[in-house]
Design an enzyme around this catalytic site. Structure first.
Site, mmCIF file in Angstrom:
data_model
loop_
_atom_site.group_PDB
_atom_site.id
_atom_site.type_symbol
_atom_site.label_atom_id
_atom_site.label_comp_id
_atom_site.label_asym_id
_atom_site.label_seq_id
_atom_site.Cartn_x
_atom_site.Cartn_y
_atom_site.Cartn_z
ATOM 1 N N ASP A 179 9.469 2.887 -0.628
ATOM 2 C CA ASP A 179 8.472 3.570 0.208
ATOM 3 C C ASP A 179 8.760 3.234 1.666
ATOM 4 O O ASP A 179 8.528 2.117 2.124
ATOM 5 C CB ASP A 179 7.072 3.112 -0.209
ATOM 6 C CG ASP A 179 5.969 3.822 0.570
ATOM 7 O OD1 ASP A 179 6.292 4.537 1.534
ATOM 8 O OD2 ASP A 179 4.792 3.649 0.200
ATOM 9 N N LYS A 187 4.847 9.525 8.582
ATOM 10 C CA LYS A 187 4.627 8.988 9.927
ATOM 11 C C LYS A 187 5.627 9.537 10.968
ATOM 12 O O LYS A 187 5.476 10.653 11.411
ATOM 13 C CB LYS A 187 4.588 7.465 9.874
ATOM 14 C CG LYS A 187 3.426 6.990 8.934
ATOM 15 C CD LYS A 187 3.127 5.532 9.055
ATOM 16 C CE LYS A 187 2.144 5.050 7.997
ATOM 17 N NZ LYS A 187 0.762 5.012 8.387
ATOM 18 N N TYR A 211 0.863 -1.185 0.000
ATOM 19 C CA TYR A 211 0.000 0.000 0.000
ATOM 20 C C TYR A 211 0.894 1.228 0.000
ATOM 21 O O TYR A 211 1.831 1.327 0.787
ATOM 22 C CB TYR A 211 -0.891 -0.011 1.248
ATOM 23 C CG TYR A 211 -1.768 1.211 1.407
ATOM 24 C CD1 TYR A 211 -2.846 1.440 0.550
ATOM 25 C CD2 TYR A 211 -1.525 2.139 2.427
ATOM 26 C CE1 TYR A 211 -3.659 2.558 0.707
ATOM 27 C CE2 TYR A 211 -2.343 3.251 2.591
ATOM 28 C CZ TYR A 211 -3.400 3.454 1.724
ATOM 29 O OH TYR A 211 -4.206 4.556 1.879
HETATM 30 N N1 PLP Z 1 3.036 4.303 2.096
HETATM 31 C C1 PLP Z 1 2.984 3.397 3.081
HETATM 32 C C2 PLP Z 1 3.987 2.281 3.112
HETATM 33 C C3 PLP Z 1 2.020 3.488 4.069
HETATM 34 O O1 PLP Z 1 1.966 2.570 5.043
HETATM 35 C C4 PLP Z 1 1.084 4.561 4.011
HETATM 36 C C5 PLP Z 1 0.036 4.675 5.036
HETATM 37 O O2 PLP Z 1 -0.167 3.850 5.864
HETATM 38 C C6 PLP Z 1 1.187 5.474 2.971
HETATM 39 C C7 PLP Z 1 2.178 5.325 2.025
HETATM 40 C C8 PLP Z 1 0.224 6.620 2.880
HETATM 41 O O3 PLP Z 1 0.462 7.532 3.908
HETATM 42 P P1 PLP Z 1 -0.682 8.535 4.376
HETATM 43 O O4 PLP Z 1 -1.709 7.709 5.082
HETATM 44 O O5 PLP Z 1 0.035 9.516 5.259
HETATM 45 O O6 PLP Z 1 -1.221 9.189 3.151
#
Ligand code: PLP
Length: 455
Positions: free
Chosen positions: A254, A286, A159
């Site tokens: 990511d 985060k 994700y």
């Molecule tokens: N990338 C990863 C690996 C994530 O776990 C998340 C959210 O949990 C995101 C991107 C998206 O982040 P946000 O919820 O701050 O938009």
């Protein structure tokens, strides 16, 4: 003003209660917000029942609107590495807010936060944004702009936020709610997205053999944490880096979830730093926002040079680099020293042992998987889970009774079998005792869970 009746907060005995309960807040929220929440997994759909509306957090603990105290293993889905309301973070935020909450001009803390990120990771430069979704969306655009190619490779179960092009076979809330695809994403937007099984080198090689000159980038979670925790097999991320390089594509790692959480330099500290390779672009979020909306993407200098105003790839944000958010993130990162990571790792290890012991004693087949201090349980499986198909083969129906037994005993887990459990440096012996007390009954509930009949 719309003509709905705002529910009067009353307690069970009918007296007006000045402090509405979680149920009362939820009833009100359902009127004004879809599903009563602002992010789908919070709605408890996978476990049933009423989401707890939190009114306070301190260290490892949360307090809900009913005054119940919970040991928190959500950690705001990752940011709260230091625990809730860390006094130094709160003081820094209060001071920053007192000087003004947003200027729309550059300000010093955003420079200092960028310096801190650059010092800890292999990126040459970063651009600050406000959410992880914005970070991955922008990194994707930059990779396409830099390479002049359109196709993107992602892995099933990973994700990357709710970016249109990346929602195909995504983990997190998409899998929790069992959504096969998301209406509203035009087919042509995902036409250039290739989805491959995670940890599958042969599939990556085949995709590059067929589509190589058209592939702009591979995006991967540095360690998958959104289909439960599925770490990359040893050497997999390095293989992705080398494969991308040899085909003129970029690797986007990511680290929104893992960044500054599993080591001071994120998951890259566990593989790339040791193996001597770096992603071309990285995304962060985060922890680096300290509980505020701050995120970032960064990478190689020549790639970042393509970003406006230096280059032609446009990207912008009204609240990007916000002084309060960047102060929270900067203070958090400065406090996140090796002692913090040692404590988080140690508590996580102890909690993992307790979980394994309780589930084994109750006779629940399971596999517990980790990426640094992040961990999750796969229910009813006996072999390590290496990809999304394996994650989906688990007995998720064992999770809801387990979750509610833990909640009743004062431990708040993420309300989905597909989410990872997050630990903070404030998790201490009292927190471990709460886990130890809650687990046996919850494990028995998981063991006794009836298998749903298939229709
Ligand atoms: N990338 C990863 C690996 C994530 O776990 C998340 C959210 O949990 C995101 C991107 C998206 O982040 P946000 O919820 O701050 O938009």
């Amino acid at each position: 003003m719309r003509g709905y009746a705002r529910p009067t907060p009353t307690s069970d005995n009918g007296r007006v209660n000045a402090s509405p309960s979680s149920q009362q807040w939820f009833d009100r929220a359902l009127v004004v917000s879809p599903g009563g929440v602002n992010s789908p997994v919070r709605a408890f759909r996978a476990v049933g029942g009423t989401p707890r509306f939190m009114v306070g957090g301190e260290g490892a603990w949360l307090t809900d609107a009913d005054g119940e105290r919970y040991l928190d293993l959500i950690g705001s889905w990752g940011p709260m590495l230091l625990g809730h309301a860390h006094p130094e973070v709160v003081a820094a935020v209060q001071a920053a807010a007192g000087h003004g909450t947003s200027f729309g001009t550059p300000s010093p803390p955003e420079v200092e936060l960028a310096e801190e990120i650059v010092a800890r990771t292999p990126v040459d430069q970063v651009r600050l944004v406000s959410s992880g979704t914005e970070a991955t969306m922008s990194a994707l655009r930059l990779a396409r702009g830099f390479t002049g190619r359109d196709m993107v490779v992602k892995f099933a179960g990973c994700y990357h936020g709710h970016v249109d092009a990346l929602l195909a076979q995504a983990g997190s809330g998409v899998v929790t709610l069992g959504l096969p695809e998301t209406p509203g994403v035009p087919a042509h937007v995902t036409a250039d997205t290739v989805v491959l099984p995670y940890n599958d080198r042969a599939a990556v090689e085949a995709a590059f053999a067929e589509l190589g000159p058209r592939i702009a980038c591979v995006i991967t979670e540095a360690a998958a944490g959104n289909m439960g925790v599925v770490p990359p097999e040893p050497g997999f991320n390095q293989f992705l880096s080398e494969t991308c390089r040899s085909h003129g594509a970029l690797l986007i790692s990511d680290e929104v979830m893992t960044g500054f959480r599993v080591t001071s330099s994120g998951h890259w500290g566990l593989d790339g730093a040791r193996e001597g390779w770096s992603p071309d672009l990285m995304t962060f979020g985060k922890v680096m926002g300290g509980g505020f909306p701050a995120a970032a993407f960064g990478g190689r200098g020549d790639v970042m040079a393509q970003l406006a105003p230096n280059g032609p790839v446009y990207q912008a944000g009204t609240l990007s680099g916000n002084p309060v958010a960047t102060t929270a993130g900067l203070t958090t990162l400065r406090l996140a020293d090796e002692d913090v990571y040692d404590r988080v790792d140690s508590w996580s290890g102890s909690a993992q042992s307790l979980v394994t012991e309780a589930l084994s004693q109750a006779g629940v087949p399971h596999v517990l998987q980790t990426a640094g201090s992040m961990f999750s349980v796969f229910w009813g499986v006996t072999e390590p889970v290496t990809d999304f198909a394996g994650a989906q083969a688990q007995e998720t129906w064992r999770f809801a009774p387990f979750f509610h037994a833990m909640l009743d005993a004062g431990v708040h887990l993420p309300p989905s079998a597909y989410e990872c459990w997050f630990v903070s440096a404030a998790h201490d012996d009292e927190a471990l005792s709460r886990m130890a007390a809650a687990l046996p009954e919850a494990a028995r509930a998981a063991a006794a869970a009836p298998e749903p009949t298939r229709t």
